[in-house]
Design a protein around this motif. Structure first.
Motif, PDB file in Angstrom:
ATOM      1  N   ARG A 149      17.316 -13.974 -13.388  1.00  0.00           N
ATOM      2  CA  ARG A 149      18.442 -14.914 -13.434  1.00  0.00           C
ATOM      3  C   ARG A 149      19.183 -14.841 -14.768  1.00  0.00           C
ATOM      4  NH1 ARG A 149      18.922 -18.527  -9.412  1.00  0.00           N
ATOM      5  NH2 ARG A 149      17.189 -18.756  -7.939  1.00  0.00           N
ATOM      6  N   THR A 150      18.458 -14.553 -15.836  1.00  0.00           N
ATOM      7  CA  THR A 150      19.101 -14.412 -17.145  1.00  0.00           C
ATOM      8  C   THR A 150      20.035 -13.204 -17.151  1.00  0.00           C
ATOM      9  OG1 THR A 150      17.175 -15.396 -18.214  1.00  0.00           O
ATOM     10  CG2 THR A 150      18.684 -14.160 -19.615  1.00  0.00           C
ATOM     11  N   VAL A 151      19.558 -12.089 -16.596  1.00  0.00           N
ATOM     12  CA  VAL A 151      20.403 -10.893 -16.517  1.00  0.00           C
ATOM     13  C   VAL A 151      21.632 -11.163 -15.658  1.00  0.00           C
ATOM     14  CG1 VAL A 151      20.507  -8.501 -15.686  1.00  0.00           C
ATOM     15  CG2 VAL A 151      18.485  -9.303 -16.912  1.00  0.00           C
ATOM     16  N   GLN A 152      21.436 -11.838 -14.526  1.00  0.00           N
ATOM     17  CA  GLN A 152      22.570 -12.167 -13.658  1.00  0.00           C
ATOM     18  C   GLN A 152      23.573 -13.076 -14.365  1.00  0.00           C
ATOM     19  OE1 GLN A 152      20.421 -13.810 -10.349  1.00  0.00           O
ATOM     20  NE2 GLN A 152      20.319 -11.857  -9.245  1.00  0.00           N
ATOM     21  N   HIS A 153      23.059 -14.021 -15.150  1.00  0.00           N
ATOM     22  CA  HIS A 153      23.938 -14.926 -15.902  1.00  0.00           C
ATOM     23  C   HIS A 153      24.775 -14.144 -16.923  1.00  0.00           C
ATOM     24  CE1 HIS A 153      25.320 -18.346 -18.252  1.00  0.00           C
ATOM     25  NE2 HIS A 153      24.839 -17.767 -19.334  1.00  0.00           N
ATOM     26  N   HIS A 154      24.143 -13.240 -17.668  1.00  0.00           N
ATOM     27  CA  HIS A 154      24.883 -12.442 -18.654  1.00  0.00           C
ATOM     28  C   HIS A 154      25.861 -11.493 -17.968  1.00  0.00           C
ATOM     29  CE1 HIS A 154      22.773 -13.952 -22.103  1.00  0.00           C
ATOM     30  NE2 HIS A 154      21.590 -13.520 -21.688  1.00  0.00           N
ATOM     31  N   LEU A 155      25.501 -10.955 -16.809  1.00  0.00           N
ATOM     32  CA  LEU A 155      26.394 -10.052 -16.092  1.00  0.00           C
ATOM     33  C   LEU A 155      27.632 -10.810 -15.599  1.00  0.00           C
ATOM     34  CD1 LEU A 155      26.522  -7.095 -15.312  1.00  0.00           C
ATOM     35  CD2 LEU A 155      25.410  -7.647 -13.147  1.00  0.00           C
ATOM     36  N   THR A 156      27.436 -12.033 -15.126  1.00  0.00           N
ATOM     37  CA  THR A 156      28.576 -12.854 -14.714  1.00  0.00           C
ATOM     38  C   THR A 156      29.497 -13.131 -15.894  1.00  0.00           C
ATOM     39  OG1 THR A 156      27.242 -13.911 -12.994  1.00  0.00           O
ATOM     40  CG2 THR A 156      29.257 -15.038 -13.654  1.00  0.00           C
ATOM     41  N   SER A 157      28.902 -13.408 -17.060  1.00  0.00           N
ATOM     42  CA  SER A 157      29.698 -13.623 -18.263  1.00  0.00           C
ATOM     43  C   SER A 157      30.466 -12.366 -18.654  1.00  0.00           C
ATOM     44  CB  SER A 157      28.795 -14.057 -19.416  1.00  0.00           C
ATOM     45  OG  SER A 157      29.529 -14.222 -20.607  1.00  0.00           O
ATOM     46  N   LEU A 158      29.837 -11.201 -18.478  1.00  0.00           N
ATOM     47  CA  LEU A 158      30.521  -9.933 -18.767  1.00  0.00           C
ATOM     48  C   LEU A 158      31.721  -9.734 -17.846  1.00  0.00           C
ATOM     49  CD1 LEU A 158      27.466  -7.548 -19.315  1.00  0.00           C
ATOM     50  CD2 LEU A 158      29.214  -8.098 -21.000  1.00  0.00           C
ATOM     51  N   TYR A 159      31.557 -10.072 -16.566  1.00  0.00           N
ATOM     52  CA  TYR A 159      32.670  -9.946 -15.622  1.00  0.00           C
ATOM     53  C   TYR A 159      33.847 -10.820 -16.057  1.00  0.00           C
ATOM     54  CZ  TYR A 159      29.372  -7.696 -12.379  1.00  0.00           C
ATOM     55  OH  TYR A 159      28.478  -6.862 -11.790  1.00  0.00           O
ATOM     56  N   LYS A 160      33.556 -12.035 -16.470  1.00  0.00           N
ATOM     57  CA  LYS A 160      34.620 -12.962 -16.867  1.00  0.00           C
ATOM     58  C   LYS A 160      35.335 -12.475 -18.120  1.00  0.00           C
ATOM     59  CE  LYS A 160      32.535 -17.142 -14.856  1.00  0.00           C
ATOM     60  NZ  LYS A 160      31.971 -18.475 -15.147  1.00  0.00           N
ATOM     61  N   LYS A 161      34.572 -12.026 -19.104  1.00  0.00           N
ATOM     62  CA  LYS A 161      35.178 -11.603 -20.367  1.00  0.00           C
ATOM     63  C   LYS A 161      35.988 -10.313 -20.228  1.00  0.00           C
ATOM     64  CE  LYS A 161      31.892 -13.807 -23.551  1.00  0.00           C
ATOM     65  NZ  LYS A 161      30.943 -13.602 -24.674  1.00  0.00           N
ATOM     66  N   THR A 162      35.553  -9.433 -19.335  1.00  0.00           N
ATOM     67  CA  THR A 162      36.234  -8.138 -19.209  1.00  0.00           C
ATOM     68  C   THR A 162      37.248  -8.111 -18.069  1.00  0.00           C
ATOM     69  OG1 THR A 162      34.441  -7.310 -17.788  1.00  0.00           O
ATOM     70  CG2 THR A 162      34.260  -6.887 -20.164  1.00  0.00           C
ATOM     71  N   GLY A 163      37.282  -9.180 -17.257  1.00  0.00           N
ATOM     72  CA  GLY A 163      38.227  -9.223 -16.152  1.00  0.00           C
ATOM     73  C   GLY A 163      37.853  -8.329 -14.989  1.00  0.00           C
ATOM     74  N   THR A 164      36.563  -7.959 -14.885  1.00  0.00           N
ATOM     75  CA  THR A 164      36.092  -7.139 -13.775  1.00  0.00           C
ATOM     76  C   THR A 164      35.367  -8.018 -12.763  1.00  0.00           C
ATOM     77  OG1 THR A 164      34.072  -6.619 -15.017  1.00  0.00           O
ATOM     78  CG2 THR A 164      35.917  -5.076 -15.184  1.00  0.00           C
ATOM     79  N   GLN A 165      35.014  -7.401 -11.637  1.00  0.00           N
ATOM     80  CA  GLN A 165      34.361  -8.168 -10.584  1.00  0.00           C
ATOM     81  C   GLN A 165      33.084  -7.525 -10.080  1.00  0.00           C
ATOM     82  OE1 GLN A 165      37.418  -8.551  -7.586  1.00  0.00           O
ATOM     83  NE2 GLN A 165      38.167 -10.450  -8.478  1.00  0.00           N
ATOM     84  N   THR A 166      32.898  -6.252 -10.352  1.00  0.00           N
ATOM     85  CA  THR A 166      31.720  -5.552  -9.859  1.00  0.00           C
ATOM     86  C   THR A 166      31.090  -4.743 -10.977  1.00  0.00           C
ATOM     87  OG1 THR A 166      32.938  -3.572  -9.206  1.00  0.00           O
ATOM     88  CG2 THR A 166      32.782  -5.344  -7.570  1.00  0.00           C
ATOM     89  N   ARG A 167      29.858  -4.339 -10.746  1.00  0.00           N
ATOM     90  CA  ARG A 167      29.159  -3.514 -11.722  1.00  0.00           C
ATOM     91  C   ARG A 167      29.841  -2.157 -11.871  1.00  0.00           C
ATOM     92  NH1 ARG A 167      22.637  -2.360 -11.331  1.00  0.00           N
ATOM     93  NH2 ARG A 167      22.442  -0.904 -13.080  1.00  0.00           N
TER      94      ARG A 167
END
Length: 534
Positions: A476-494
């Motif tokens: 869940r921690t990794v998923q939380h950081h990945l969601t934050s990465l999507y928001k900061k970079t304006g992306t939606q997928t890995r």
């Protein structure tokens, strides 16, 4: 629900609805024809439906590429309305000709909107580690939903109402459910944020994002088409043996064969994904052999029930194999709209061409049918060997087509010989991965933990649980950081995040080179002015 989970859910719902509507429509029009005591004409009137459905799939690329997004949505709405009108006609009129005509138009529209569903699935799930499992679950869900509805005694009007609800739900997903996808002329899909959705396999983290003039794996695609045709012919011929004497309508009413197809398809999908598709070709070849042996044994008078179980188990595995493999292959082709549903097109065309002749052959000459089955299996074995599908690394070798571009092949030898002399020292020494990562993190204001997660997810295709284990944190921690990465970079997928990281790394290297060149040019200008002043 994060974006990836949402897209996976939409893809599975869309596929499940398509399979349900396809099966339910078949049984609905078959029962409608039977109500007029036209059982003798069912084969010749219903089988062409498969061809019209395939034609709809083939027309989808034109619909997708030639029309703007607004026009596509408007056309899809018109198709959905026509589809409902055809269903109403088939449910209310008493003319067999009107019912057949409405069925033909319905299946054509189903093919066009089905092509949209398959293309959406290809763009969302083609590089997922659970692609085959997702396709198998959707296939099984469609079969189970059809069986439930088929055995509810609602009458002709009630069956039409249930089918209409399925059509409305499927059309709504086609109109509003998918994210906005665009495919430019070079065939590289982008999401609504403009991030390229390249296949993970053609991302070169040490070099460049795949150029737009990449070669397609055309050789493998042609071999896969031929292989699917041979296997589809083989299973259609064997189905004629196992279903000999069974009325057409009853073939859709039997519960246990459909359950065997669904369960074995899901089991195969889970195994193929866990095995990372390394032995998929070998398993399908063995299953085809067992299905052939079971069907021929049934024709020889052995225990028909056991033989049919083995045959339908093989059919379920084969269905998941060809549906998912073409969805995966579509992401590597220049016209993914065409290739995503190619498995269904081949299945329908083979059913159109082979069903009636094979049924007649099964009734007339068992010996000829046996010989034909062995010839088809031998051809499948040869083609699988030639395509390299029996080797565990066939997928990696298919994806390696990205290592060369068409322009590179067309470059003359004397130009390639002169190229090293023209390269600058800066081009020969690109930034290290550590420098690229640090620059990217600084550009988007990433934290230390987000930087660690980014480095892990863009390096390979490992599942997130493996990333979490490597970093020593929870999933869940990794998923939380990945969601934050999507928001900061304006992306939606890995995949979009990986593509952005590579693009930023390249642009940063080019900017650094131009920045290093500018002072030297300024210095040369100053020295020139000084010389002229003297």
């Amino acid at each position: 629900m994060n974006t990836i989970a949402k897209n996976t859910f939409i893809a599975m719902v869309s596929l499940a609805l398509f399979y349900f509507i396809f099966l339910e429509s078949n049984s609905f029009y078959l029962s409608s024809m039977s109500s007029f005591s036209l059982e003798s004409k069912i084969a010749t009137t219903i089988v062409p439906i498969m061809g019209l459905n395939a034609l709809g799939f083939l027309c989808y690329p034109l619909y997708s590429l030639k029309l703007s997004r607004r026009k596509r949505r408007g056309t899809a709405l018109v198709f959905a309305i026509l589809w409902i009108v055809c269903l109403i006609i088939a449910a209310t009129v008493s003319s067999p000709i009107a019912i057949v005509g409405a069925g033909y138009l319905s299946f054509f529209i189903m093919g066009v909107l089905g092509g949209n569903a398959y293309f959406g699935v290809a763009m969302m799930l083609a590089q997922s580690n659970r692609l085959i499992t997702s396709v198998a679950l959707a296939h099984a869900a469609g079969i189970l939903l059809h069986l439930i509805c088929f055995h509810i005694p609602l009458g002709r009007a009630g069956d039409a109402a249930l089918l209409g609800l399925g059509i409305i739900a499927f059309s709504l997903v086609a109109l509003f459910g998918w994210p906005s996808l665009q495919v430019p002329r070079e065939g590289a899909a982008v999401d609504r944020m403009g991030n390229p959705i390249y296949p993970r396999k053609i991302l070169d983290l040490q070099g460049a994002v795949a150029p737009p003039n990449l070669q397609e794996p055309r050789g493998f695609a042609i071999q896969l088409v031929a292989l699917t045709i041979l296997l589809a012919v083989l299973f259609n011929v064997l189905n004629s043996v196992t279903s000999l004497g069974t009325p057409w309508v009853n073939q859709y009413a039997e519960v246990w064969p459909r359950l065997v197809v669904a369960v074995c398809g899901v089991a195969a999908g889970v195994f193929f994904d866990i095995d990372r598709r390394r032995h998929m070709g070998t398993v399908v070849l063995c299953v085809a052999f067992l299905a052939m042996a079971a069907a021929l044994a049934a024709g020889s008078g052995l225990n028909i029930t056991v033989c049919r179980v083995v045959f339908y188990a093989g059919s379920g595995i084969f269905a998941v194999f060809y549906l998912s493999l073409f969805i995966w292959l579509a992401a590597y082709m220049r016209v993914p709209q065409l290739w995503a549903g190619m498995g269904k097109v081949i299945s329908n065309v083979v059913a159109l061409v082979v069903t009636i002749p094979s049924a007649a052959l099964a009734q007339a000459n068992d010996q000829a049918l046996t010989s034909l089955a062995f010839v088809l299996f031998a051809a499948v074995l040869i083609l699988m060997t030639r395509a390299g599908m029996l080797a565990p690394d066939y997928e990696e070798r298919i994806s390696s087509y990205s290592e060369k571009s068409t322009d590179a092949e067309e470059t003359p030898d004397h130009e390639s010989a002169e190229k090293p002399d023209q390269e600058s020292p800066e081009q020969a020494s690109p930034r290290s991965p550590e420098e690229a990562l640090a620059a990217f993190c600084e550009s988007y204001g990433l934290t230390k933990r987000e930087s660690d997660v980014l480095a892990a997810v863009v390096s390979d295709e490992r599942p997130l649980k493996h990333v979490a284990a490597e970093l020593g944190v929870g999933l869940r921690t990794v998923q939380h950081h990945l969601t934050s990465l999507y928001k900061k970079t304006g992306t939606q997928t890995r995949t979009g995040l990986t593509a952005l990281f590579i693009e930023e790394s390249q642009n940063g290297a080019q900017a650094r080179e131009s920045h290093e060149e500018q002072p030297s040019e300024a210095t040369r200008g100053a020295s020139t002015e000084g010389a002229s002043g003297e």
